[in-house]
Design an enzyme around this catalytic site. Structure first.
Site, PDB file in Angstrom:
ATOM      1  N   HIS A   5     -64.052  38.838  17.057  1.00  0.00           N
ATOM      2  CA  HIS A   5     -64.539  39.174  15.716  1.00  0.00           C
ATOM      3  C   HIS A   5     -63.672  40.285  15.136  1.00  0.00           C
ATOM      4  CE1 HIS A   5     -66.734  42.117  18.166  1.00  0.00           C
ATOM      5  NE2 HIS A   5     -67.102  42.783  17.075  1.00  0.00           N
ATOM      6  N   HIS A  46     -64.041  43.402  13.993  1.00  0.00           N
ATOM      7  CA  HIS A  46     -64.202  44.859  14.106  1.00  0.00           C
ATOM      8  C   HIS A  46     -62.961  45.512  14.724  1.00  0.00           C
ATOM      9  CE1 HIS A  46     -68.900  44.655  13.919  1.00  0.00           C
ATOM     10  NE2 HIS A  46     -68.338  44.649  12.722  1.00  0.00           N
ATOM     11  N   ASP A  61     -62.462  47.840  16.768  1.00  0.00           N
ATOM     12  CA  ASP A  61     -62.397  48.080  18.213  1.00  0.00           C
ATOM     13  C   ASP A  61     -62.214  46.779  19.004  1.00  0.00           C
ATOM     14  OD1 ASP A  61     -65.121  47.485  17.419  1.00  0.00           O
ATOM     15  OD2 ASP A  61     -65.745  48.054  19.445  1.00  0.00           O
ATOM     16  N   HIS A  62     -61.866  45.707  18.296  1.00  0.00           N
ATOM     17  CA  HIS A  62     -61.554  44.429  18.953  1.00  0.00           C
ATOM     18  C   HIS A  62     -60.195  43.882  18.526  1.00  0.00           C
ATOM     19  CE1 HIS A  62     -65.673  43.963  20.627  1.00  0.00           C
ATOM     20  NE2 HIS A  62     -65.873  44.881  19.688  1.00  0.00           N
ATOM     21  N   HIS A 107     -73.780  39.249  15.104  1.00  0.00           N
ATOM     22  CA  HIS A 107     -73.191  40.596  15.077  1.00  0.00           C
ATOM     23  C   HIS A 107     -72.242  40.676  13.887  1.00  0.00           C
ATOM     24  CE1 HIS A 107     -71.555  44.354  16.621  1.00  0.00           C
ATOM     25  NE2 HIS A 107     -70.347  43.848  16.576  1.00  0.00           N
ATOM     26  N   ASP A 150     -69.044  41.097  21.273  1.00  0.00           N
ATOM     27  CA  ASP A 150     -70.221  41.942  21.048  1.00  0.00           C
ATOM     28  C   ASP A 150     -71.470  41.090  20.790  1.00  0.00           C
ATOM     29  OD1 ASP A 150     -68.565  44.109  21.309  1.00  0.00           O
ATOM     30  OD2 ASP A 150     -68.692  44.751  19.215  1.00  0.00           O
ATOM     31  N   HIS A 186     -68.215  45.997  25.787  1.00  0.00           N
ATOM     32  CA  HIS A 186     -68.633  47.404  25.845  1.00  0.00           C
ATOM     33  C   HIS A 186     -69.412  47.706  27.116  1.00  0.00           C
ATOM     34  CE1 HIS A 186     -67.614  48.607  21.678  1.00  0.00           C
ATOM     35  NE2 HIS A 186     -67.902  47.359  21.373  1.00  0.00           N
TER      36      HIS A 186
END
Ligand code: ZN
Ligand code: FE
Length: 240
Positions: free
Chosen positions: A55, A57, A59-60, A113, A132, A170
């Site tokens: 996805h 975001h 942090d990905h 998400h 996530d 995570h």
């Protein structure tokens, strides 16, 4: 034979390096950053040939551009989020196949998400990269989707074989487990798992990957009986 290497980055993210011995291919899954991921590959004599994103975001996908610049890798991600991930070479959706060597990952649409979130399921290898969506004893927050979508995702993931290893993005296990115990205080498997996770974290150990079997026994979101129950649990966790 596939090997999976865990790379802890940022405060609690895990980037996964997937390596196929037979072909020598290596995939980086959800690289939040580039440097430690490149270093982990180099240390093993591997060259990253692909990135798979779940996805949009940061942090990905934050390491996409720099890993591509260093390796020339091909970046695959969700078609439904192509407008939000500027670095994609290839877009995929439900039912598409991506490959590492002779191993096939089936793409699953798991929106909730984020609206276009996908997972990569290597069914023959009993491996799932879920980003996530599913966490150890938890699920992702509903930023762009509904409890009904997340309920459907949980039900679908629960149909995978119990020994499927689940690689989430995570280290949220301890927080998830402690909250889950407030919801299912009489679940012995859950209590035992939380105790084991507390000990593991005290030793500084990672608690991911998890497995579908463990999640079926201890994940209060996968165990929710209906959409309303999942929604209630998700809202309570958000407020905890
Ligand atoms: Zn996310
Ligand atoms: Fe994330």
């Amino acid at each position: 034979m596939l090997e999976v290497v865990r790379i802890p980055v940022l405060s609690d993210n895990y980037v996964w390096l997937l390596h196929d011995d037979a072909s020598g291919e290596t995939v980086a899954v959800d690289p939040a950053v580039a440097e430690p991921v490149l270093a982990a590959a180099t240390a093993r004599g591997w060259r990253i040939g692909q990135i798979w994103n779940t996805h949009w975001h940061g942090d990905h996908v934050g390491g996409n551009a720099a890993i591509k610049a260093a390796t020339g890798c091909i970046i695959t991600g969700p078609a439904a989020e192509a407008d939000r991930i500027g670095t994609l070479d290839r877009t995929v959706g439900e039912g598409d196949h991506v490959r590492i060597g002779d191993h096939v990952a089936i793409v699953m649409a798991v929106p909730a998400h984020t609206a276009g979130h996908i997972a990569y399921h290597l069914a023959d290898d009993r491996i799932a990269f879920v980003g996530d969506t599913l966490f150890a004893m938890g699920c992702g927050r509903l930023f762009e989707g509904t409890a009904a979508q997340m309920f459907a995702n949980m039900q679908r993931l629960a149909t995978m074989p119990d020994d499927t290893r689940v690689y989430c993005a995570h280290e949220y296990t301890l927080s998830n487990g402690r909250f889950a115990l407030t919801v299912e205080p009489d679940n012995d498997a859950l209590a035992a798992r939380v105790a084991a996770v507390e000990a593991a974290r005290a030793r500084g150990e990672a608690t991911v990957p998890t497995s579908i079997g463990e999640e079926r026994a201890t994940n209060i979101f996968m165990r929710a009986r209906d959409v309303a129950e999942l929604a209630e649990r998700r809202a309570a966790k958000d407020a905890a």
